[in-house]
Design an enzyme around this catalytic site. Structure first.
Site, PDB file in Angstrom:
ATOM      1  N   TRP A 117       0.820  -1.216   0.000  1.00  0.00           N
ATOM      2  CA  TRP A 117       0.000   0.000   0.000  1.00  0.00           C
ATOM      3  C   TRP A 117       0.850   1.260   0.000  1.00  0.00           C
ATOM      4  CZ3 TRP A 117      -4.245  -0.823  -2.091  1.00  0.00           C
ATOM      5  CH2 TRP A 117      -5.004  -1.977  -1.836  1.00  0.00           C
ATOM      6  N   ASP A 207      -1.306   6.343   6.984  1.00  0.00           N
ATOM      7  CA  ASP A 207      -2.427   5.487   6.589  1.00  0.00           C
ATOM      8  C   ASP A 207      -2.627   4.465   7.698  1.00  0.00           C
ATOM      9  OD1 ASP A 207      -4.124   3.551   5.555  1.00  0.00           O
ATOM     10  OD2 ASP A 207      -3.141   3.459   3.598  1.00  0.00           O
ATOM     11  N   LYS A 232     -12.206  -2.150   7.991  1.00  0.00           N
ATOM     12  CA  LYS A 232     -11.340  -3.116   8.665  1.00  0.00           C
ATOM     13  C   LYS A 232     -11.802  -3.304  10.113  1.00  0.00           C
ATOM     14  CE  LYS A 232      -8.641  -2.840   5.002  1.00  0.00           C
ATOM     15  NZ  LYS A 232      -8.503  -3.893   4.015  1.00  0.00           N
TER      16      LYS A 232
END
Length: 411
Positions: A117, A207, A232
Site C-alpha cells: 500500500w 495510513d 477493517k
C-alpha cells in the site's frame, strides 16, 4: 436476541467481520432510525436526527483516541485509495501557500515504503507530483530476506527524511504483507519519530486503514493527516475517517492561483471541513454502522481494553505459527519484531498443503484465510470484532492440522 444466524467465523482482511450485536441493532435502524419512522438508508443526511448521530460519532472517536482540538475529524468516501491522491494535492497546496516562491524542483514528497500500500501511495504521488520530487525515505525490500519482499520494518539508521518536505507518508500497518510498525516506542521497529525534522509543524501523513482504533495512536498530535478506511476495524466499506491538523485545511483555490495543482472539490479538506463532512450526500449507512461500532467500543472499555485483547490474540496466533515453523509445517513471512497485530501472514509448507489447510478450515466454519492474491499464503485478520474465543477456535484447528501433518510426515 442474538443467535448465530448461521454465520461462520470471518477472518477476512476487509470488508471484515462486524460485531453481531451491532448488526442486530442496525436491523432496527434499517426499519426505523431513532423513532423517525424512516430507515437509516432512507433518511436525509441533513435531518436533525442524522446530524445528532454524526456529531456523537465524531465525539466518540475524539474521546477514545484523545484527538486534540488542533485536529479536525472528517468523514468522506473513496477509501485509502482516494487519500493517496488527496494528501498529495492538499499538502502540495499547503506547501505552495507557505512557500509561494518555491519552485517545483525545490518541492519534495517523502515516502516510507514498507509494503504494497505504501508502494501504491508513492506511485500515485509520482502521477500527481506536478514537477515535485517523490523521494523514497527507505524501502524495506532492501532489508528483506530475499531482497525483494516486504517482510520487515527497516532499521532506524536507514531512515533519511528530507529537511523540509511538503509531506512525509507512511503506512502504519501493511494489510497485504502483514508488516506493522511496532507498538512499543522503544522497539527498533517502531516509527522513528525522533528522526523527523525538528522545530516545525511536520507534514506527517499516516495510513491507519487496517489498524485504526485497535489501540491508541502513538504521538497522534504530531501527525498532519491520519486517514483510515472504515472497512477493517470499525465498519463497512464506503466510509473513510480523516484526522486533519488545522494548518493542513487550506484554501486550495488560493494555492492554485499561485501555481499549485487545482484540487477536485470533493478531495478538498477545507471543503469537507467547512461543510461538516456533509458537502455532498455521505455514506449514511456506513456512518451509521461505524458509529454503532465505536459506541460499543466505548461501552466495552475503549481503546485500552481493545489494545490488551488484540495483543493477546496476536501473541497466541504467532505462538502457534512459531510452533508450526519449528515442526516444519508453517513458515512465517515477516521478520520477527515487524509482525502485524491485525494481519498475520504465513505459509503452509508442502505440495497441496495450503489448499488442504483452507478447505479444512472452511469445514470448521472459518473463512477469509487465503492470503492476498499478489502474495499468496495464509492471512489471518484479527480485527476488533474477532473475539478471543474465535481465535482460540482457529488455534485449535491449527494444532489439529499440525499434529496430522507431523503424523503423516513420520508415517
Amino acid at each position: 436476541m442474538s443467535t448465530d444466524h448461521g454465520r461462520v467465523l470471518n477472518f477476512g482482511a476487509g470488508p471484515s467481520a462486524l460485531p453481531l450485536s451491532v448488526l442486530e441493532e442496525a436491523q432496527q435502524g434499517l426499519l426505523n432510525f431513532r423513532g423517525t419512522g424512516i430507515g437509516i438508508a432512507e433518511i436525509s443526511h441533513r435531518s436533525k436526527e442524522f446530524q445528532a448521530f454524526i456529531d456523537e460519532f465524531e465525539r466518540d472517536i475524539r474521546t477514545q483516541l484523545e484527538v486534540p482540538p488542533t485536529h479536525r475529524i472528517l468523514f468522506t468516501q473513496g477509501g485509502g485509495t482516494a487519500q493517496f491522491s488527496a494528501v498529495v494535492l492538499n499538502l502540495l497546496a499547503r506547501y505552495k501557500l507557505l512557500h509561494p516562491e518555491a519552485t517545483s524542483a525545490e518541492t519534495v514528497l517523502d515516502y516510507v515504503i514498507t509494503g504494497s500500500w505504501s508502494k501504491q501511495a508513492a506511485a500515485e504521488a509520482q502521477r500527481l507530483r506536478a514537477g515535485a520530487t517523490v523521494r523514497t525515505v527507505v524501502d524495506a525490500r532492501v532489508y528483506s530476506k530475499d531482497g525483494k519482499s516486504f517482510d520487515n520494518i527497516p532499521p532506524h539508521a536507514e531512515f533519511a527524511f528530507s529537511p523540509a518536505p511538503a509531506l512525509i507518508y507512511y503506512c502504519e500497518n501493511e494489510t497485504v504483507d502483514g508488516v506493522e510498525f511496532a507498538h512499543d516506542a522503544q522497539s527498533a521497529a517502531a516509527f522513528p519519530f525522533h528522526l523527523l525534522p525538528q522545530d516545525t509543524l511536520v507534514p506527517l501523513v499516516a495510513d491507519y486503514s487496517s489498524s485504526f482504533m485497535c489501540r491508541p495512536i502513538p504521538r497522534l498530535a504530531d501527525h498532519a493527516v491520519i486517514y483510515a478506511g472504515a472497512q477493517k476495524n470499525i465498519g463497512p466499506a464506503g466510509l473513510t475517517v480523516l484526522i486533519v491538523r488545522e494548518d493542513c485545511i487550506v484554501d486550495v483555490d488560493a494555492a492554485a492561483q499561485l501555481g499549485a495543482t487545482p484540487v477536485p472539490i470533493i478531495l478538498s479538506y477545507k471543503r469537507i471541513a467547512d461543510s461538516g463532512s456533509l458537502y455532498n450526500t455521505p455514506s449514511v449507512l456506513a456512518i451509521y454502522l461505524a458509529g454503532l461500532v465505536v459506541k460499543r467500543m466505548k461501552e466495552n472499555g475503549g481503546l485500552l481494553y481493545y489494545e490488551e485483547v488484540n495483543k493477546r490474540k496476536a501473541q497466541k496466533l504467532y505462538a502457534a505459527i512459531h510452533e508450526g515453523e519449528q515442526k516444519g509445517v508453517f513458515r512465517r513471512k515477516v521478520q520477527q519484531g515487524s509482525e502485524s497485530w491485525m494481519n498475520a501472514v504465513f505459509e503452509v509448507l508442502g505440495e497441496g498443503a495450503e489448499k488442504k489447510f483452507l478447505e479444512g478450515a472452511e469445514k470448521e466454519g472459518m473463512k477469509g484465510l487465503k492470503g492476498h492474491r499478489s502474495v499468496g499464503g495464509i492471512r489471518v485478520s484479527l480485527y476488533n470484532a474477532i473475539t478471543e474465543k474465535e481465535v482460540d477456535k482457529l488455534l485449535a484447528y491449527m494444532a489439529q492440522f499440525l499434529a496430522e501433518s507431523v503424523s503423516e510426515a513420520s508415517a
